[in-house]
Design an enzyme around this catalytic site. Structure first.
Site, PDB file in Angstrom:
ATOM      1  N   HIS A   1      -7.312  -4.717  10.363  1.00  0.00           N
ATOM      2  CA  HIS A   1      -7.065  -4.502   8.928  1.00  0.00           C
ATOM      3  C   HIS A   1      -5.798  -5.239   8.483  1.00  0.00           C
ATOM      4  O   HIS A   1      -4.921  -5.530   9.301  1.00  0.00           O
ATOM      5  CB  HIS A   1      -7.018  -3.003   8.576  1.00  0.00           C
ATOM      6  CG  HIS A   1      -5.798  -2.260   8.994  1.00  0.00           C
ATOM      7  ND1 HIS A   1      -5.792  -0.890   9.155  1.00  0.00           N
ATOM      8  CD2 HIS A   1      -4.531  -2.653   9.275  1.00  0.00           C
ATOM      9  CE1 HIS A   1      -4.587  -0.494   9.506  1.00  0.00           C
ATOM     10  NE2 HIS A   1      -3.797  -1.543   9.589  1.00  0.00           N
TER      11      HIS A   1
ATOM     12  N   ASP B   1       0.819  -1.217   0.000  1.00  0.00           N
ATOM     13  CA  ASP B   1       0.000   0.000   0.000  1.00  0.00           C
ATOM     14  C   ASP B   1       0.849   1.262   0.000  1.00  0.00           C
ATOM     15  O   ASP B   1       2.077   1.202   0.166  1.00  0.00           O
ATOM     16  CB  ASP B   1      -0.974  -0.010   1.189  1.00  0.00           C
ATOM     17  CG  ASP B   1      -0.317  -0.444   2.502  1.00  0.00           C
ATOM     18  OD1 ASP B   1       0.920  -0.433   2.585  1.00  0.00           O
ATOM     19  OD2 ASP B   1      -1.048  -0.801   3.435  1.00  0.00           O
TER      20      ASP B   1
ATOM     21  N   ASN C   1      -7.339  -2.785  14.519  1.00  0.00           N
ATOM     22  CA  ASN C   1      -8.752  -2.972  14.174  1.00  0.00           C
ATOM     23  C   ASN C   1      -8.963  -4.148  13.226  1.00  0.00           C
ATOM     24  O   ASN C   1     -10.028  -4.316  12.660  1.00  0.00           O
ATOM     25  CB  ASN C   1      -9.321  -1.687  13.540  1.00  0.00           C
ATOM     26  CG  ASN C   1      -8.681  -1.361  12.194  1.00  0.00           C
ATOM     27  OD1 ASN C   1      -7.719  -2.021  11.773  1.00  0.00           O
ATOM     28  ND2 ASN C   1      -9.202  -0.348  11.516  1.00  0.00           N
TER      29      ASN C   1
ATOM     30  N   GLU D   1      -9.586  -1.833   5.455  1.00  0.00           N
ATOM     31  CA  GLU D   1     -10.211  -1.529   6.738  1.00  0.00           C
ATOM     32  C   GLU D   1     -11.498  -2.351   6.897  1.00  0.00           C
ATOM     33  O   GLU D   1     -11.990  -2.931   5.920  1.00  0.00           O
ATOM     34  CB  GLU D   1     -10.553  -0.026   6.776  1.00  0.00           C
ATOM     35  CG  GLU D   1      -9.351   0.905   6.621  1.00  0.00           C
ATOM     36  CD  GLU D   1      -8.524   1.068   7.908  1.00  0.00           C
ATOM     37  OE1 GLU D   1      -8.446   0.121   8.710  1.00  0.00           O
ATOM     38  OE2 GLU D   1      -7.958   2.165   8.091  1.00  0.00           O
TER      39      GLU D   1
END
Ligand code: PGA
Length: 250
Positions: A147, A76, A145, A152
């Site tokens: 991801h 990314d 979280n 996400e």
């Protein structure tokens, strides 16, 4: 190593500390490069893989690990940051690995966060991975979280390389790398979950107690877009390398 366990298809190596995680992970990467010198690696940024990259640099220096034919695709990049920005992931990769080993930089790819036509740039990234023969070994971190890369919560299992919005939690988690929280890009270009699942082998690293909840849910939770990392439960060749703190009660 403390112990090795298996939950479903996922193999979990529990190490004493983050230094051992770095050594064990680097060893897997070094062995894979020796076995297939022109391997296609999927690479990750963030705080977690830094120790593994340092260990690979040491292996290159002391044992001659040869990166000259290795190809790589990073997961990314922040939208709007060019490779010369010191918080871009291209910059991170140069600083933390590429500048210190004999990899040919033209064989290293990071999504283009400044592409004029983002849609076609994302499509080309996917095409280029395929043209290179697909990713042989993919490195991942895990967000608190759940991801993976910047997929996400809410990301579909079949998602591909695309532009995404970052969650507030990710922005807060990554604020430590920026001078001011307002400087953190709110969007990124990321490989999709579908892209990641096509890698032949996957190694996910997690260290520290703030990852324990995400790790436990990753291996024991329901497979769902609410927890993108849970899709790894479907992959036949996935290994988690975690320290005691991230292993929690596993
Ligand atoms: P970290 O990030 O290694 O900086 O904790 C991991 C991730 O968000 O994937």
């Amino acid at each position: 190593m403390d112990k090795q366990i298996q939950i479903g298809k996922i193999k979990i190596l529990i190490c004493q500390d983050k230094e051992e995680v770095a050594r064990v992970a680097a060893d897997i990467f070094a062995q894979s490069i020796r076995k297939k010198p022109d391997i296609v690696l999927g690479l990750a940024t963030g705080g977690t893989p830094v120790g593994m990259y340092q260990e690979l640099i040491r292996t290159h220096r002391d044992e001659g690990l040869d990166f000259s034919q290795v190809k790589s695709f990073n997961l990314d990049e922040y939208l709007g940051l060019g490779g010369d920005h010191n918080q871009s992931y291209r910059y991170f990769m140069n600083e933390n690995l590429f500048d210190h080993v004999n990899i040919d930089k033209s064989n290293t790819r990071v999504p283009d966060g400044k592409a004029a036509d983002l849609q076609s740039s994302c499509k080309k990234y996917e095409d280029d991975i395929k043209a290179a023969g697909g990713i042989g070994l993919q490195l991942l971190g895990i967000g608190s979280n759940g991801h993976i890369a910047f997929n996400e919560p809410g990301s579909a299992g079949g998602s591909r390389t695309r532009v995404v919005n970052l969650t507030e939690r990710t922005i807060k988690d990554n604020a430590r790398f920026f001078k001011d929280e307002s400087e953190i890009p709110r969007q990124a270009v990321t490989m999709g979950i579908g892209t990641i699942l096509e890698a032949r082998k996957i190694v996910l690293l997690a260290t520290g107690s703030n990852k324990a909840d995400a790790v436990a849910r990753a291996v024991k939770g329901k497979v769902s877009p609410d927890l993108p990392v849970s899709f790894l439960q479907k992959h036949p060749g996935c290994t988690f390398i975690v320290d005691r703190e991230a292993a929690g009660e596993l």
